[in-house]
Motif scaffolding. Structure first.
Motif, mmCIF file in Angstrom:
data_model
loop_
_atom_site.group_PDB
_atom_site.id
_atom_site.type_symbol
_atom_site.label_atom_id
_atom_site.label_comp_id
_atom_site.label_asym_id
_atom_site.label_seq_id
_atom_site.Cartn_x
_atom_site.Cartn_y
_atom_site.Cartn_z
ATOM 1 N N ASN A 158 0.840 -1.188 0.000
ATOM 2 C CA ASN A 158 0.000 0.000 0.000
ATOM 3 C C ASN A 158 0.880 1.245 0.000
ATOM 4 O O ASN A 158 2.115 1.154 0.034
ATOM 5 C CB ASN A 158 -0.969 -0.016 1.189
ATOM 6 C CG ASN A 158 -0.260 -0.054 2.540
ATOM 7 O OD1 ASN A 158 0.797 0.563 2.719
ATOM 8 N ND2 ASN A 158 -0.859 -0.763 3.504
ATOM 9 N N SER A 159 0.280 2.409 -0.009
ATOM 10 C CA SER A 159 1.045 3.640 -0.178
ATOM 11 C C SER A 159 2.043 3.867 0.964
ATOM 12 O O SER A 159 3.179 4.293 0.726
ATOM 13 C CB SER A 159 0.098 4.840 -0.296
ATOM 14 O OG SER A 159 -0.737 4.940 0.852
ATOM 15 N N SER A 160 1.644 3.560 2.195
ATOM 16 C CA SER A 160 2.570 3.755 3.313
ATOM 17 C C SER A 160 3.713 2.751 3.260
ATOM 18 O O SER A 160 4.867 3.076 3.600
ATOM 19 C CB SER A 160 1.828 3.657 4.647
ATOM 20 O OG SER A 160 1.258 2.372 4.827
ATOM 21 N N GLU A 161 3.426 1.534 2.819
ATOM 22 C CA GLU A 161 4.469 0.519 2.692
ATOM 23 C C GLU A 161 5.435 0.867 1.559
ATOM 24 O O GLU A 161 6.650 0.627 1.667
ATOM 25 C CB GLU A 161 3.834 -0.849 2.455
ATOM 26 C CG GLU A 161 3.116 -1.399 3.680
ATOM 27 C CD GLU A 161 2.264 -2.611 3.370
ATOM 28 O OE1 GLU A 161 2.025 -3.421 4.293
ATOM 29 O OE2 GLU A 161 1.807 -2.765 2.208
ATOM 30 N N ALA A 163 6.176 3.921 0.626
ATOM 31 C CA ALA A 163 7.007 5.014 1.150
ATOM 32 C C ALA A 163 8.082 4.474 2.086
ATOM 33 O O ALA A 163 9.238 4.919 2.055
ATOM 34 C CB ALA A 163 6.124 6.027 1.872
ATOM 35 N N ALA A 164 7.723 3.488 2.917
ATOM 36 C CA ALA A 164 8.695 2.911 3.849
ATOM 37 C C ALA A 164 9.784 2.160 3.095
ATOM 38 O O ALA A 164 10.973 2.237 3.456
ATOM 39 C CB ALA A 164 7.984 1.982 4.828
#
Length: 452
Positions: A158-161, A163-164
């Motif tokens: 997902n988007s947060s993953e 980015a991480a």
């Protein structure tokens, strides 16, 4: 969408049989890398060639695949062991005056849970692993292909993953470059039949390509070199438009000399090895044509991912052209260019044919400040149907950190190496070798070989 699924080659393998052909890259023209690529003597294909010299496929596999430098994969996530593996590999390459190439493959949730799933349990542990790699890179040129599929393949995140992961790759690049400013770090560029150049460039920027030397493409895929070079130029142009300049490309040519198409090489007999590995590319945008995926190692379709399969290797090599130049090598561990440091001891004189079960001789293949790579030849007398064990006493200050083609046990200063499953039963007058990395100096110890 076509993509790669690979697991690293086993690190503990054997050397190619004597009389093999060693081909290495020459001095670079264009690009930013100059020198000779290191051919690791500890590869799965080398082990197979040595163990199967009578196989009708062996000569072709030896001359067209085992003779070539391919990258060493770091894919087993072991925080405590990876440092010594890197130190041994880089140290041996440096001692030979050649350029080591590593493919680092341990990102969390790698391959989106596909055939090559695995990696670090979390990104914190991943950075610790990267740090242990970085501390053992030395200070000379080393090529690092960082995390295949990690940027081109994001569909499971997902988007947060995402980015991480991008932050983790950026940090990893900075750690590697800070530890060795001469390291050449390249990020995942996918390949020409996957994401658009503009999309891939944007992902590269997010993942910190500004701190890297560039990107690699075609890792474990089959797109023609001409298509990859054009794709690379488009990515570079897009990077320039996003304010990131001076980046260059590396292309994996290990299996792109025949058909392209579906990603899995296990099931397609129309694949061929492509251009032989070199940093002499003649193209200012391209730093190297590398064999990132070692030819003959499976993708995970018909065979287990990462396993060496001689039928795949032979299919890739059988109709491929011969290497452009060659020079006989008395031993695969003897580079075509002289080591920067002479061995601390000359090879032991050839032992007479053993009168008992077996005998053994040791030579220092290469040395560096504080360590050396040793090779032991086990020569059968009347045969070793129940296996063999070689023992000797280490010189003061010496210790063994890594062994391949054998199982190590130590008792004080006495070391013993026993055969592994595939090389224990030697016929009369048969032979095999095992290798090791050690600290200290080799000396001239007396070796004993016994068979139960």
């Amino acid at each position: 969408m076509a993509r790669s699924r690979v697991v690293a080659a086993a690190a503990a393998c054997a050397t190619v049989a004597a009389g093999s052909v060693l081909i290495v890259s020459g001095t670079a023209s264009a690009g930013t890398i100059s020198g000779t690529l290191y051919r690791d003597p500890s590869t799965a294909v080398a082990r197979w060639v040595e163990s199967n010299s009578g196989d009708s496929r062996a000569a072709v596999i030896r001359d067209k695949i085992a003779s070539q430098p391919a990258t060493r994969w770091l894919s087993n996530f072991n925080i405590s062991a990876v440092g010594s593996e890197v130190a041994g590999y880089v140290g041996a390459a440096n001692a030979a005056g050649q350029i080591p190439a590593l493919t680092v493959y341990g990102i969390t949730n790698r391959d989106c849970g596909g055939a090559s799933s695995g990696g670090a349990p979390d990104l914190g542990q991943y950075q610790t692993w990267i740090g242990n790699i970085a501390r053992n890179l030395g200070n000379r040129t080393v090529v690092i292909n960082l995390e295949p599929d990690s940027i081109a393949l994001l569909t499971c995140l997902n988007s947060s993953e995402i980015a991480a992961r991008s932050q983790a790759l950026r940090t990893a690049t900075q750690i590697l470059k800070a530890a060795n400013p001469n390291a050449k770090v390249y990020l995942d560029g996918g390949h020409s039949a996957w994401n658009s150049a503009g999309e891939q460039a944007s992902r590269l920027v997010a993942a910190g390509v500004a701190d890297a030397d560039g990107f690699y493409t075609n890792a474990s895929n089959f797109q023609p070199t001409s298509a990859e070079a054009a794709y690379g130029r488009s990515i570079i142009s897009s990077l320039n438009g996003q304010g990131v300049s001076g980046k260059r490309q590396v292309i994996d040519t290990s299996r792109n000399g025949g058909a392209s198409g579906d990603w899995c090489g296990d099931d397609n007999t129309d694949r061929r090895i492509g251009q032989y590995p070199t940093v002499n590319t003649g193209d200012a945008n391209i730093d190297g044509y590398l064999w990132i995926k070692p030819p003959g190692e499976a993708d995970g379709c018909r065979y287990a991912a990462g396993s060496f399969q001689p039928d795949l290797a032979y299919s890739l090599a059988s109709t491929a052209p011969n290497p452009p130049s060659s020079s006989p090598a008395s031993s695969p561990s003897s580079p075509s260019s002289s080591p920067s440091t002479s061995p601390s001891s000359s090879p032991s004189p050839s032992a007479p044919f053993p009168t008992g079960a077996c005998g053994a001789t040791l030579r220092a293949v290469s040395t560096w400040n504080g360590g050396y790579q040793g090779e032991v030849k086990v020569q059968a007398g009347n045969g070793t149907p129940s296996g063999w064990t070689v023992s000797w006493t280490l010189p003061a200050g010496s210790s063994i950190s890594q062994v391949w083609n054998g199982t190590l046990t130590t008792s004080g200063s006495t070391v013993s190496v026993r055969n592994v499953s595939w090389n224990g039963n030697l016929p009369a007058d048969g032979s095999t070798t095992f290798g090791f990395i050690a600290t200290g100096t080799a000396g001239t110890p007396a070796l004993t070989c016994t068979s139960p």
